[in-house]
Scaffold this active site. Structure first.
Site, PDB file in Angstrom:
ATOM      1  N   GLN A  20      48.859  33.073  32.772  1.00 33.40           N
ATOM      2  CA  GLN A  20      48.822  33.052  34.235  1.00 33.40           C
ATOM      3  C   GLN A  20      48.486  31.676  34.807  1.00 33.40           C
ATOM      4  O   GLN A  20      48.781  31.399  35.964  1.00 33.40           O
ATOM      5  CB  GLN A  20      47.816  34.098  34.739  1.00 33.40           C
ATOM      6  N   HIS A 111      46.019  38.532  26.101  1.00 32.93           N
ATOM      7  CA  HIS A 111      46.062  38.987  27.492  1.00 32.93           C
ATOM      8  C   HIS A 111      47.527  39.258  27.876  1.00 32.93           C
ATOM      9  O   HIS A 111      48.189  38.426  28.502  1.00 32.93           O
ATOM     10  CB  HIS A 111      45.432  37.938  28.401  1.00 32.93           C
ATOM     11  N   ASN A 155      42.958  42.644  26.466  1.00 36.79           N
ATOM     12  CA  ASN A 155      42.733  42.953  27.872  1.00 36.79           C
ATOM     13  C   ASN A 155      43.482  44.214  28.292  1.00 36.79           C
ATOM     14  O   ASN A 155      44.685  44.330  28.054  1.00 36.79           O
ATOM     15  CB  ASN A 155      43.256  41.764  28.697  1.00 36.79           C
ATOM     16  N   GLU A 156      42.782  45.161  28.863  1.00 37.96           N
ATOM     17  CA  GLU A 156      43.372  46.307  29.570  1.00 37.96           C
ATOM     18  C   GLU A 156      44.476  47.055  28.817  1.00 37.96           C
ATOM     19  O   GLU A 156      45.635  47.052  29.242  1.00 37.96           O
ATOM     20  CB  GLU A 156      43.910  45.842  30.935  1.00 37.96           C
TER      21      GLU A 156
HETATM   22  C1  FCB Z   1      44.216  42.600  36.008  1.00 36.22           C
HETATM   23  C2  FCB Z   1      44.760  41.666  34.955  1.00 36.22           C
HETATM   24  C3  FCB Z   1      44.778  40.228  35.393  1.00 36.22           C
HETATM   25  C4  FCB Z   1      45.202  40.086  36.845  1.00 36.22           C
HETATM   26  C5  FCB Z   1      44.419  41.017  37.719  1.00 36.22           C
HETATM   27  C6  FCB Z   1      44.745  40.906  39.181  1.00 36.22           C
HETATM   28  O1  FCB Z   1      44.649  43.901  35.777  1.00 36.22           O
HETATM   29  O2  FCB Z   1      43.984  41.726  33.795  1.00 36.22           O
HETATM   30  O3  FCB Z   1      45.611  39.515  34.518  1.00 36.22           O
HETATM   31  O4  FCB Z   1      46.547  40.264  36.962  1.00 36.22           O
HETATM   32  O5  FCB Z   1      44.619  42.326  37.301  1.00 36.22           O
END
Ligand code: FCB
Length: 388
Positions: A20, A111, A155-156
């Site tokens: 990003q 990520h 991440n997520e």
């Molecule tokens: C999260 C992501 C991050 C960014 C934010 C706004 O879900 O981890 O990369 O995009 O949202």
């Protein structure tokens, strides 16, 4: 902990993710999708790859004592099994820079973006993916493990699987419920394997994931209550249960509140960010309290909003501090807060149109401008306490 103060040593920082902000990453699934016109291009992004030093200086001038950033897997392992020592040196320089100014790093190893060679073979759905991922994680910890105590494998996972395998809007653009379920288990397996490999190399490091949790509520309608309980389990807790015993802390990424059975008035009067996401002042508190059950240290690893005009961010940051403080007072072991994001950046399918940064980026000149809300954050950090 005195009245409005935070515990000594509380971490205050911001988060970024390599794809990003860094720029110049072409050998990943997202860049390939951009070349195919399926998602916006990231291009040179914020040129953070070259400007991390001055960006960290700005962060330090704002008082931050921690930074979360990610390492781009495709830089380190551009071809399967071939590791690029030059890129290790790059991230060593990033970590050295933080160390020189006494800033605590939280390092994320993956990520969302996958090396092309890995995604072309099926990514996490490929047999052997856990070992492949663990080999990369282990390699980085062998080289750089001495610089950081806090590591995230990824991440997520639920956002990754939902966007890419259910909604079909992120690579690999699938809409396949079966693959969606499979990939969740595959990522959990990859995490567990990586956890063990990383701990073997360096037992002292602390390993977690950044988990995207939503604050679900409902009105009194029994059906809505049921929906709320099921969503909470499915979205917030199921993955954490899959990796139980393989995490030393939990990173909470928090952005959303969802009330089943909200009245149209509630929906209409909700304050919203530039993403259209509701800004809910206490949802962060509720999510932190809900994580107490795991008995692990907690970090808010992401929390922020798109707000180009910076009108909502000052109050948002104050409320975030209040939410964390209240959760700590009620026994949630929260150790740090990382605002999303340090800089405006590439917001996935939204491209560069949404502005999440404490620092504004001019994408023509790459000039940085500190937003007024960052000074609000600075006051909280400097006092290590709530402000009015
Ligand atoms: C999260 C992501 C991050 C960014 C934010 C706004 O879900 O981890 O990369 O995009 O949202």
């Amino acid at each position: 902990m005195a009245d409005k103060e935070f515990p000594e040593g509380f971490l205050w920082g911001a988060s970024t993710a390599a794809y990003q902000v860094e720029g110049g990453i072409e050998n990943v699934d997202w860049a390939e999708a951009a070349r195919e016109g399926k998602v916006p291009e990231a291009g040179r992004a914020c040129d953070f790859y070259n400007r991390f030093g001055s960006d960290f200086e700005i962060a330090a001038s704002l008082g931050m004592n921690a930074q979360r950033f990610s390492i781009e897997w495709a830089r380190i392992e551009p071809e399967e099994g071939k590791f690029n020592e030059r890129e290790i040196e790059h991230y060593r320089a990033v970590l050295e820079r933080l160390k020189a100014s006494g800033v605590t790093p939280m390092v994320n190893l993956w990520h969302f973006t996958l090396p092309l060679w890995f995604s072309e073979r099926g990514g996490f759905l490929e047999k052997g993916a856990p070992e492949i991922f663990a080999r990369y994680c282990r390699f980085v910890v062998e080289r750089l493990g001495g610089y950081a105590d806090l590591w995230l494998t990824h991440n997520e996972p639920i956002v990754y699987s939902s966007k890419g395998f259910w909604d079909g809007v992120w690579p690999p653009f699938l809409r396949n419920p079966l693959q969606y379920l499979r990939v969740i288990y595959a990522v959990a397996a990859a995490h567990r394997t990586a956890y063990t490999a990383m701990k073997t190399v360096r037992p002292s490091i602390q390993i977690g994931i950044a988990k995207h949790n939503i604050f679900f509520e409902s009105n009194s309608n029994p059906l809505n209550r049921l929906l709320c309980v099921c969503s909470d389990w499915f979205w917030n807790h199921r993955f954490l249960r899959l990796i139980e015993g393989y995490q030393d802390f939990i990173g909470l990424n928090h952005y959303h509140h969802k009330k089943y059975g909200a009245t149209s008035r509630e929906r209409e009067t909700a304050v919203r960010s530039d993403m259209g996401w509701e800004i809910h002042p206490t949802s962060l508190y509720h999510c932190l309290i809900a994580l107490k059950r795991y008995g692990l240290p907690l970090y808010v690893s992401e929390h922020g909003l798109a707000d180009a005009a910076d009108v909502h961010r000052p109050e948002f940051i104050k409320n975030a501090a209040r939410a964390v403080h209240r959760a700590i007072e009620e026994g949630a072991p929260v150790r740090g807060y990382f605002h999303w994001s340090l800089l405006d950046n590439y917001e996935w399918t939204e491209g560069f149109t949404k502005r999440f940064g404490l620092i504004e980026v001019n994408y023509d000149t790459l000039e940085r401008t500190i937003r007024p809300s960052a000074y609000v954050y600075k006051q909280i950090i400097e006092r290590n306490a709530l402000i009015d």
